[in-house]
Design an enzyme around this catalytic site. Sequence first.
Site, short mmCIF file in Angstrom:
data_model
loop_
_atom_site.label_atom_id
_atom_site.label_comp_id
_atom_site.label_asym_id
_atom_site.label_seq_id
_atom_site.Cartn_x
_atom_site.Cartn_y
_atom_site.Cartn_z
N GLY A 694 41.57 -41.29 101.37
CA GLY A 694 40.60 -41.84 100.44
C GLY A 694 40.65 -41.15 99.10
O GLY A 694 41.63 -40.47 98.76
N LYS A 713 40.18 -32.44 106.85
CA LYS A 713 40.26 -33.12 105.57
C LYS A 713 41.04 -32.23 104.60
O LYS A 713 40.64 -31.11 104.32
CB LYS A 713 38.87 -33.41 104.98
CG LYS A 713 38.93 -34.14 103.63
CD LYS A 713 37.60 -34.12 102.91
CE LYS A 713 36.61 -35.04 103.52
NZ LYS A 713 35.36 -35.14 102.70
N ASP A 817 25.66 -40.46 98.46
CA ASP A 817 26.72 -41.43 98.74
C ASP A 817 26.57 -41.96 100.17
O ASP A 817 27.53 -41.98 100.93
CB ASP A 817 28.10 -40.80 98.53
CG ASP A 817 29.21 -41.85 98.40
OD1 ASP A 817 28.87 -43.04 98.20
OD2 ASP A 817 30.40 -41.50 98.52
#
Length: 988
Positions: A694, A713, A817
Amino acid sequence: MITPLLLLLLSLVSAFLFYGASSVNQEGRILLEAKDGLEAPPDAFSSWNADDDAPCAWKGVGCSSSGAVTSVNLTGFSLTGPFPSTLCRLPHLASLDLSDNYINGTLAGPAFAGCDALSVVNLTLNNLVGPLPDALAALPNLTSLDLSSNNFSGGIPAAFGRFPQLETLNLVYNLLTSTVPDFLGGVSTLRVLDLRYNLFDEGPIPSSLGNLSVLENLSLGHCNLNGEIPSSLGRLSRLAYLDLSFNHLQGRFPEFLAELPGLIQVELYNNSLSGRIPAGLGKLAKLRSFDASLNQLIGPLPDDIFDAPLLESFHLHTNQLTGGIPAGIARSKSLADLRLYMNQLNGSLPADLGKTTPLVTVDLSTNNLSGEIPASICDRGVLEQLLLIRNSFSGRVPDGLGRCRTLFRLRLQSNALSGPVPSGIWGLPHLSLLDLRDNVLSGGISPVISGAANLSSLLIEDNQFSDIIPSEIGAAKKLTEIAAGNNRLAGPLPASLGDLANLSQLDLHNNSLSGELLRGIQSWKKLTDLNLAHNGLTGGVPPELGSLPVLNYLDLSNNDLTGEIPDQLQNLKLSQFNFSNNQLSGKIPPMFADEAFLSSFLGNPGLCGDIAGLCPASRGTTSNRHGFLWLLRSTLILAGLILIAGLAWFTRRYCKYKKAMDKSKWTLKSFHKLGFSEYEILDSLDEENLIGSGASGKVYKVVLSSGETVAVKKLWCSSKPQLANPNTSMDDAFEAEVATLGKIRHKNIVKLWCCCTHKDNKLLVYEYMPNGSLGDLLHSSKVAVLDWPTRYKIALDAAEGLSYLHHGCVPPIVHRDVKSNNILLDGEFGAKVADFGVAKAVEVIEKGPKSMSVIAGSCGYIAPEYAYTLRVNEKSDIYSFGVVILELITGKLPVDPEYGEKDLVNWVCSMIEHKGMEHVVDTKLDLSYKEEIIKVLNIGLLCASSLPINRPSMKRVVKMLQEVRPQNKANAENDRGKLSPYYKYAAE
């Protein structure tokens, strides 16, 4: 020893050094000092000139005739910082208004020291937190206190029962807990008591409030009140405004209301009040608004109910009322808003209704009313909405409605109306929704429809309309939906239909249409549903249909269509289509050549394709040639794959070698006890373990030697351009995520095991969530369908995670978010909130928009106020969570070309208004859970309210979701079938 004279001298010297050669007086210097303690836009204090003799001409400053500062009004100055207690040194300050700013922090005890002259304090719409300050009750002259729309918490302090002169106490929309206190009944000077929208524990209305003999406004809506309405309130002889809405109040309707002569507005909606409405309300000479909807009231309406001379708004919908509508309604000189839908009312309407009554909105849907629609219903010329669906009205649609140019919603669905529709109705200039479905209406669509400049939905199916569809329909440019199935319409489709660029649904099935399908349809970019089945249409299927980008439903069955099915239709993403029972021929396009689609092609003798049972002789040499070409193609692909695999093996070996050289330079920081080392993580960051990528980086699935699985990540290097906002570095995102998740311990927040850093490389190691993100499960065709109990559990889990961030963290944390892709699911579909790259603590956010370097949120989830305030707080998260709930219920994306210029929230509201709640529910869901689904939908709509003040806190959202499940029988029964008061729809 320091003498008072020396202290005065020192203060004068200090002030001179601080303000230079300022000539302004002492009060001006105090104001300048207060200003210096706040951040503000450059022009906010442009008129505050230190060279002036006095501050009386400064913006926001008011003075007495003697030149003393008596008021400071800085509302809407965009001020940021703590409460400016320096202002309390102004000896004559009587009024202080700092509303609509970003004042933050707490109001500690000393904050109001010296403010003895204050009479009015207004701090609404700020970011103040902590307990309500006891010291306010000690201000001897305070008459008005407005602390609404902040984040004050805890109970109302006992000191608030000792205000000596307070007349107005406004604590609306905070986070106050405990119960509504009994001691407020001791503030005998109160005229206004407004405690709406707080987090109070469930409890009764204090009977002591009946002691407030001069009280004019009692507003306790949404305060979690239970029990009966105490009869002591009948002693409030001066009461003008009573709001007890949206609580859990039970017992009989309060008969004492008829004895309160000053009543102007009564709000009792969304409770569990029972019994009959007493006679006598009609004698209330000042009554303007009455709303007792969404209760369990029974019996007939009192004959005098509409005799109140100033009555403008009357709502009693969603009860169990019986009997007829009193004839006195036709004598009302002021009634504008009448909503009695969803009851069991019967009989006919007064024939002269509307002749003297200035009706604007009339909604009598879902009753047992009969007779004719009064011909005078729009005689006063102000009627905007007439909704009579699901009754037994008969006769003709009155001619007067054709002259009612103010109408914008006309809904007469599901009655027994007959005869032609008055011609003028088709062309009303403001009409947005015309719903005549399920009647016995005849005649045709009048050409005057060309004047319907605002018509959006034309719903006339299940009638006996005949004649052709006039070409003038193409002038109604705002049409988004035409539903005219099951009629007797004839003739060809007018070419002008192709000009309707906003059209999303066109349903003309089961008519007598003839001629060919339209060709000039390139403007149908928003069309999702096209149903022309059961007509007499001829000619071929237009290839242009394949260019419609969002067409999802296509039914051309039972016509006389000929020719081949165009290959261009393979461009469509059809969830349902039907070409059966035509005269089509040729081969079926390869994408449709599947046994699952067999029923879509039956009844076309000349149609062939590779589907078992359809054209079985379609084999032979062609198949052999296709087999050879397939073998050749497969061989070439295999060779290419071998070459690529070799290159990948070499690259992987080289990367492993390079990675081994740098292992020793990595730094690990853990947040939990670990059973692995950073080396084990580094060895597994191969592309074969990649599970996602992403804007912030790549995510790998890593199976450790212990058998445990983690998610890693790997953030892009800070020089990478992938970020959505160029002002934000990956360093910022990494630090934000580490700072936030490293200290959080909650079952519904994804666990951060550790982080690893080396130069520009940064890794975050999380617990692994095997079912991925909610967004993937909802919107990908590759995963299993989520049933309703699972979706409900996901909503509740995510709400509890967000509630912990907002209410369980010190300082509170705003995620910024919230979206379905940031809600991850474990092996049992338990939900956890993830991805805190742009999260901020409230104490940081309260520094105002200047500190907001990241555009927070994702398209479709961003609260509407962010566009013009750039102000992000807990309310922004709550809006985004409301969108997630709507995703769970509809199964749709937050933004989609299907909605046109709308987003999911606006689409849902529009669909509910025009079609009903059941039309927004995902068709994959089992409707045996409909009651629960509708309740959760209401919660989602409440969270996604366009006004931040209307959104409940996450703590409240969790409680409302918990009350949805059947095991909470008491609450579930009280709320059965109730809609949110912010969405008072018609019966659909």
